[in-house]
Design a protein around this motif. Structure first.
Motif, PDB file in Angstrom:
ATOM      1  N   LYS A 162      63.974  41.638  86.742  1.00 21.03           N
ATOM      2  CA  LYS A 162      64.494  41.093  85.493  1.00 21.03           C
ATOM      3  C   LYS A 162      65.144  39.728  85.662  1.00 21.03           C
ATOM      4  N   PHE A 163      65.840  39.523  86.795  1.00 23.24           N
ATOM      5  CA  PHE A 163      66.654  38.310  86.939  1.00 23.24           C
ATOM      6  C   PHE A 163      66.036  37.252  87.845  1.00 23.24           C
ATOM      7  N   GLY A 164      65.118  37.625  88.705  1.00 26.04           N
ATOM      8  CA  GLY A 164      64.561  36.660  89.643  1.00 26.04           C
ATOM      9  C   GLY A 164      65.363  36.592  90.928  1.00 26.04           C
ATOM     10  N   LEU A 165      65.433  35.401  91.525  1.00 26.99           N
ATOM     11  CA  LEU A 165      66.064  35.214  92.828  1.00 26.99           C
ATOM     12  C   LEU A 165      67.569  34.983  92.717  1.00 26.99           C
ATOM     13  N   ARG A 166      68.294  35.653  93.607  1.00 27.23           N
ATOM     14  CA  ARG A 166      69.736  35.456  93.729  1.00 27.23           C
ATOM     15  C   ARG A 166      70.086  35.394  95.211  1.00 27.23           C
ATOM     16  N   PRO A 167      70.970  34.488  95.611  1.00 26.70           N
ATOM     17  CA  PRO A 167      71.362  34.429  97.030  1.00 26.70           C
ATOM     18  C   PRO A 167      71.957  35.758  97.482  1.00 26.70           C
ATOM     19  N   TYR A 168      71.666  36.118  98.735  1.00 23.09           N
ATOM     20  CA  TYR A 168      72.189  37.363  99.298  1.00 23.09           C
ATOM     21  C   TYR A 168      73.064  37.026 100.498  1.00 23.09           C
ATOM     22  N   TYR A 169      74.303  37.500 100.473  1.00 21.24           N
ATOM     23  CA  TYR A 169      75.259  37.187 101.538  1.00 21.24           C
ATOM     24  C   TYR A 169      75.729  38.443 102.283  1.00 21.24           C
ATOM     25  N   GLY A 170      74.990  39.516 102.172  1.00 23.51           N
ATOM     26  CA  GLY A 170      75.331  40.723 102.893  1.00 23.51           C
ATOM     27  C   GLY A 170      76.076  41.751 102.071  1.00 23.51           C
ATOM     28  N   GLU A 171      76.336  41.436 100.809  1.00 22.44           N
ATOM     29  CA  GLU A 171      77.050  42.378  99.950  1.00 22.44           C
ATOM     30  C   GLU A 171      76.132  43.533  99.534  1.00 22.44           C
ATOM     31  N   GLN A 172      76.710  44.571  98.984  1.00 21.73           N
ATOM     32  CA  GLN A 172      75.921  45.676  98.447  1.00 21.73           C
ATOM     33  C   GLN A 172      75.533  45.323  97.015  1.00 21.73           C
ATOM     34  N   PRO A 173      74.266  45.085  96.746  1.00 27.38           N
ATOM     35  CA  PRO A 173      73.865  44.700  95.382  1.00 27.38           C
ATOM     36  C   PRO A 173      74.196  45.792  94.365  1.00 27.38           C
ATOM     37  N   LYS A 174      74.602  45.378  93.174  1.00 26.77           N
ATOM     38  CA  LYS A 174      74.881  46.338  92.108  1.00 26.77           C
ATOM     39  C   LYS A 174      73.607  47.065  91.693  1.00 26.77           C
TER      40      LYS A 174
END
Length: 246
Positions: A162-174
């Motif tokens: 739905k949203f496309g690309l988002r930076p990932y920094y090691g967090e747990q995605p919602k």
């Protein structure tokens, strides 16, 4: 009305008649009724062959008056045939009727010619899918983040349907992403680097889910004819990751 067309799908309609779905240069996907000549009652217009078609009617369902082949047919077998049938199914299911889309017609001609020429199948299928998505206004954005920010080659991104690309920094995605991808692989995908192994792997995983979304989860029957897709690469919490090769 005369159109240049390829037969995408046929099915019985009434006694002595069939329904024919045609991919045309002038009108996009066109559906018509074709009365089979009595002396050739069992001869149904075949796929991968260009026809000049005369049809009439103002509604969505046309009456086909004549169909004449204008070139030698492409006789596909084995995996090229299965790939062609797969493309026919998604074209029939995704294209609206009677909407001129000449770029898709030309892309289809290129695809069929490539399949007949014996080139590698996976890259041309992915290239066709990209063109199809773009022409239908549902292109996959792998050029920037969901906020329009430029991608960094070394940064890892999460991709959501739905949203496309988002930076990932090691967090747990919602929300669990569809996949993770390094910026450079995403940029190579956007540039059409179909000889890149990681780009092809990304495209296969990505397009499969994208199509499922466009078809509301309804299965693509022709996939059963193609090699079974099982992702064998790196995963993060069960989600595929695509990194640039060293």
């Amino acid at each position: 009305m005369r159109v240049s067309a390829y037969v995408i799908h046929t099915r019985p309609f009434q006694d002595g008649k069939i329904l024919v779905d045609l991919l045309t240069l002038e009108q996009g996907l066109l559906r018509g009724v074709w009365r089979l000549p009595k002396k050739e009652a069992r001869v149904i217009p075949g796929p991968f062959l260009c026809f000049e078609v005369e049809c009439t009617g103002r509604g969505e369902l046309k009456t086909i008056k004549s169909m004449e082949s204008v070139q030698a047919g492409f006789y596909l077998e084995g995996m090229p045939l299965y790939a062609g049938l797969y493309i026919h199914e998604i074209v029939e299911r995704l294209l609206p009727l009677n909407l001129p889309l000449p770029a898709i017609y030309e892309l289809y001609q290129w695809l069929i010619s490539s399949l007949h020429g014996g080139v590698s199948i996976a890259p041309i299928l992915r290239r066709f899918e990209v063109g199809l998505f773009a022409e239908l206004g549902v292109a996959i954005n792998m050029a920037s983040t969901s906020r329009g920010e430029a991608l960094s080659g070394k940064q890892l991104y999460q991709f959501h349907q739905k949203f496309g690309l988002r930076p990932y920094y090691g967090e747990q995605p919602k929300q669990v992403p569809l996949l993770y991808v390094e910026g450079q692989v995403a940029l190579d995908y956007n540039a059409g680097a179909w000889t890149n192994k990681q780009v092809l792997g990304l495209a296969k995983e990505l397009h499969r889910s994208w199509l499922d979304g466009l078809l509301n989860g309804k299965p693509v029957s022709a996939r059963r004819l193609l090699p079974k897709h099982v992702f064998q690469g790196e995963r993060l919490n069960g989600v595929p990751i695509f990194r640039a090769l060293p």
